[in-house]
Structure formats: C-alpha cells, structure tokens
Design an enzyme around this catalytic site. Sequence first.
Site, PDB file in Angstrom:
ATOM      1  N   ASN A 131       0.839  -1.208   0.000  1.00 51.21           N
ATOM      2  CA  ASN A 131       0.000   0.000   0.000  1.00 51.21           C
ATOM      3  C   ASN A 131       0.875   1.260   0.000  1.00 51.21           C
ATOM      4  OD1 ASN A 131      -1.640   2.183   0.799  1.00 51.21           O
ATOM      5  ND2 ASN A 131      -3.045   0.827   1.903  1.00 51.21           N
TER       6      ASN A 131
ATOM      7  N   LYS B 196       0.178   4.063   2.618  1.00 50.09           N
ATOM      8  CA  LYS B 196       0.757   3.806   3.948  1.00 50.09           C
ATOM      9  C   LYS B 196       2.228   4.191   3.949  1.00 50.09           C
ATOM     10  CE  LYS B 196      -1.459  -0.363   5.760  1.00 50.09           C
ATOM     11  NZ  LYS B 196      -1.105  -1.715   6.240  1.00 50.09           N
TER      12      LYS B 196
ATOM     13  N   ASP C 131      -0.155  -3.331  10.307  1.00 45.41           N
ATOM     14  CA  ASP C 131      -1.500  -3.810  10.032  1.00 45.41           C
ATOM     15  C   ASP C 131      -2.488  -2.871  10.708  1.00 45.41           C
ATOM     16  OD1 ASP C 131      -2.721  -6.080   8.553  1.00 45.41           O
ATOM     17  OD2 ASP C 131      -3.882  -6.167  10.405  1.00 45.41           O
TER      18      ASP C 131
ATOM     19  N   PHE D 295      -6.831   7.086   1.432  1.00 44.10           N
ATOM     20  CA  PHE D 295      -7.205   5.787   0.869  1.00 44.10           C
ATOM     21  C   PHE D 295      -8.233   5.120   1.784  1.00 44.10           C
ATOM     22  CE2 PHE D 295      -5.062   2.798   3.756  1.00 44.10           C
ATOM     23  CZ  PHE D 295      -4.250   3.670   4.461  1.00 44.10           C
TER      24      PHE D 295
ATOM     25  N   LYS E  52      -3.429  14.647   8.181  1.00 46.07           N
ATOM     26  CA  LYS E  52      -3.827  13.314   8.644  1.00 46.07           C
ATOM     27  C   LYS E  52      -2.772  12.761   9.598  1.00 46.07           C
ATOM     28  CE  LYS E  52      -4.847   8.603   7.202  1.00 46.07           C
ATOM     29  NZ  LYS E  52      -4.943   7.619   6.122  1.00 46.07           N
TER      30      LYS E  52
ATOM     31  N   HIS F 100      -3.945   6.976  13.584  1.00 49.02           N
ATOM     32  CA  HIS F 100      -3.519   5.759  14.277  1.00 49.02           C
ATOM     33  C   HIS F 100      -2.112   5.344  13.827  1.00 49.02           C
ATOM     34  CE1 HIS F 100      -5.311   5.117  10.437  1.00 49.02           C
ATOM     35  NE2 HIS F 100      -5.148   3.803  10.425  1.00 49.02           N
ATOM     36  N   ARG F 101      -1.878   5.399  12.522  1.00 50.57           N
ATOM     37  CA  ARG F 101      -0.573   4.993  11.963  1.00 50.57           C
ATOM     38  C   ARG F 101       0.520   5.946  12.443  1.00 50.57           C
ATOM     39  NH1 ARG F 101      -2.405   4.761   7.478  1.00 50.57           N
ATOM     40  NH2 ARG F 101      -2.847   2.563   7.802  1.00 50.57           N
TER      41      ARG F 101
HETATM   42  P1  ITT Z   1      -0.450  -3.959   3.475  1.00 46.60           P
HETATM   43  O1  ITT Z   1       0.145  -4.478   2.198  1.00 46.60           O
HETATM   44  O2  ITT Z   1       0.496  -3.092   4.252  1.00 46.60           O
HETATM   45  O3  ITT Z   1      -1.051  -5.052   4.334  1.00 46.60           O
HETATM   46  P2  ITT Z   1      -3.213  -3.077   3.194  1.00 46.60           P
HETATM   47  O4  ITT Z   1      -3.861  -1.917   2.530  1.00 46.60           O
HETATM   48  O5  ITT Z   1      -3.692  -4.456   2.834  1.00 46.60           O
HETATM   49  O6  ITT Z   1      -1.636  -2.960   3.011  1.00 46.60           O
HETATM   50  P3  ITT Z   1      -4.020  -3.639   5.904  1.00 46.60           P
HETATM   51  O7  ITT Z   1      -3.933  -5.103   5.714  1.00 46.60           O
HETATM   52  O8  ITT Z   1      -3.447  -3.057   7.149  1.00 46.60           O
HETATM   53  O9  ITT Z   1      -3.344  -2.828   4.720  1.00 46.60           O
HETATM   54  O10 ITT Z   1      -5.533  -3.265   5.730  1.00 46.60           O
HETATM   55  C1  ITT Z   1      -6.048  -2.191   6.304  1.00 46.60           C
HETATM   56  C2  ITT Z   1      -7.275  -1.737   5.562  1.00 46.60           C
HETATM   57  O11 ITT Z   1      -7.976  -0.926   6.496  1.00 46.60           O
HETATM   58  C3  ITT Z   1      -6.901  -0.848   4.388  1.00 46.60           C
HETATM   59  O12 ITT Z   1      -6.895  -1.554   3.179  1.00 46.60           O
HETATM   60  C4  ITT Z   1      -7.995   0.210   4.454  1.00 46.60           C
HETATM   61  O13 ITT Z   1      -9.142  -0.218   3.767  1.00 46.60           O
HETATM   62  C5  ITT Z   1      -8.296   0.296   5.955  1.00 46.60           C
HETATM   63  N1  ITT Z   1      -7.419   1.309   6.560  1.00 46.60           N
HETATM   64  C6  ITT Z   1      -6.356   1.129   7.384  1.00 46.60           C
HETATM   65  N2  ITT Z   1      -5.757   2.279   7.699  1.00 46.60           N
HETATM   66  C7  ITT Z   1      -6.462   3.228   7.056  1.00 46.60           C
HETATM   67  C8  ITT Z   1      -6.327   4.622   6.944  1.00 46.60           C
HETATM   68  O14 ITT Z   1      -5.325   5.290   7.508  1.00 46.60           O
HETATM   69  N3  ITT Z   1      -7.227   5.263   6.203  1.00 46.60           N
HETATM   70  C9  ITT Z   1      -8.229   4.617   5.588  1.00 46.60           C
HETATM   71  N4  ITT Z   1      -8.420   3.312   5.624  1.00 46.60           N
HETATM   72  C10 ITT Z   1      -7.526   2.603   6.346  1.00 46.60           C
END
Ligand code: ITT
Length: 190
Positions: free
Chosen positions: A14, A17, A70, A145, A168, A173-174
């Site tokens: 992602n 992130k 995560d 996102f 943001k 949280h991140r």
């Molecule tokens: P990784 O490859 O790092 O796992 P990912 O997008 O699949 O990337 P996660 O498994 O942590 O990440 O999934 C978290 C989901 O939760 C992400 O796809 C979003 O839909 C939601 N999410 C997490 N943090 C968010 C944020 O800061 N803003 C909006 N949505 C978020």
Amino acid sequence: MPESNRSIYFATGNKHKFDEAKDILKNYNIKVIMIRKKAEEIQSDDLKKIARHALLKALESCKSPIIVEDAGLFVKTLKGFPGPYSSYVHRTLGIDGIIELIKNKSGREAEFRSVVAYGDSSMIKTFEGVVKGMVILRPRGISGFGFDPIFIPRGLRRTFAEMTLKEKNKYSHRAIALREFAEWYLGSHL
Ligand code: ITT
C-alpha cells in the site's frame, strides 16, 4: 544493507501507507525504503498477531531492519467490524457496504487502530496507535485511501480524506504507532 544505519525497510503493498510513514519518519531522520509485499495475510481477530506473522514472513525473505503495519477500522455499532478484516471488506463491500450496514443503526463511534511491527536479526517489537472518531453516511474528500472519506477524528469536522497527508499525520492511528516506534528506535540505536 540499508543505505545508512538510520534506514529501515517497510514491507507493504500500500503506497499510501508508505507515503504517510515516510513523512512521519523523516522528522526523526529515519529513512524508509518500500519493499512491495505480496498480499498474503493470516486471518485473525487480532491486529498484533497479523502484524507479527507478516513481519516473520518479511524477515524470512526480505532485508532488515524492517517494519510492517496492520491496520483496521473498528465500528462500535458493528461490534468492531470490519476491524482486522478491513482490507478484504474494503475490496469487497467497499465504503458503500459499510454505510449500508450502519445506516439504520444508532451510534456512529468508530476507531482506527494500527500495529507497527519492527524486526531485525535479533528482535521483534510492536507498537500500537488508536484514533477515536466517528463514521459518517456521506463520504467526503478525495485524499488518502480506504475508509478515509467516512472517518472524522474526534474533535474535528473534516474526514481524513479532506485532509492533506500532513494533517492526517497529526492525528492518525498509523502516525501514533510510528512515532512510538521512532522514539524507541532512536533511543535504542544511538
Ligand atoms: P499492506 O500491504 O500493508 O497489508 P493493506 O492496505 O492491505 O496494506 P491492511 O492489511 O493493514 O493494509 O488493511 C487495512 C485496511 O484498512 C486498508 O486496506 C484500508 O481499507 C483500511 N485502513 C487502514 N488504515 C487506514 C487509513 O489510515 N485510512 C483509511 N483506511 C484505512
């Protein structure tokens, strides 16, 4: 080898992130390098377990020191759903699916949670961040996102998707989990 002793890898699929993490960690003079990871994740109701598992996988096949993260959106009236399943739920039901689930329920409280897992050749450590707020029925904003367009942090009026990345990063949280990590990392890698 990392480019300097203040460089770490971030395994994620992602890019959003990664961009958020890069912006936070640069304040601590920590350089972060993205490594694309495959989206194979264990299913668990515990973000920490998922993060630790992902970290162990990354340590097997990638360079170190490395972090993975995560995260998930926990909606109170849905008993914490989608929580650890946020990624899958966002891909399948999407934002509209969550709105559909909550529109006839009372209570809009929700929180985003993040677990950052760090690992190197000798240790593993996790850091957590939580931002409380509410979910709304009409998505707003185009930044960020995932569920950003329907989440408003407590005490504010704008959704994460109506904020710049830097804004943001003041609340997310991140950002909280990454700042905890950075404080620890600098303290133990002087
Ligand atoms: P990784 O490859 O790092 O796992 P990912 O997008 O699949 O990337 P996660 O498994 O942590 O990440 O999934 C978290 C989901 O939760 C992400 O796809 C979003 O839909 C939601 N999410 C997490 N943090 C968010 C944020 O800061 N803003 C909006 N949505 C978020």
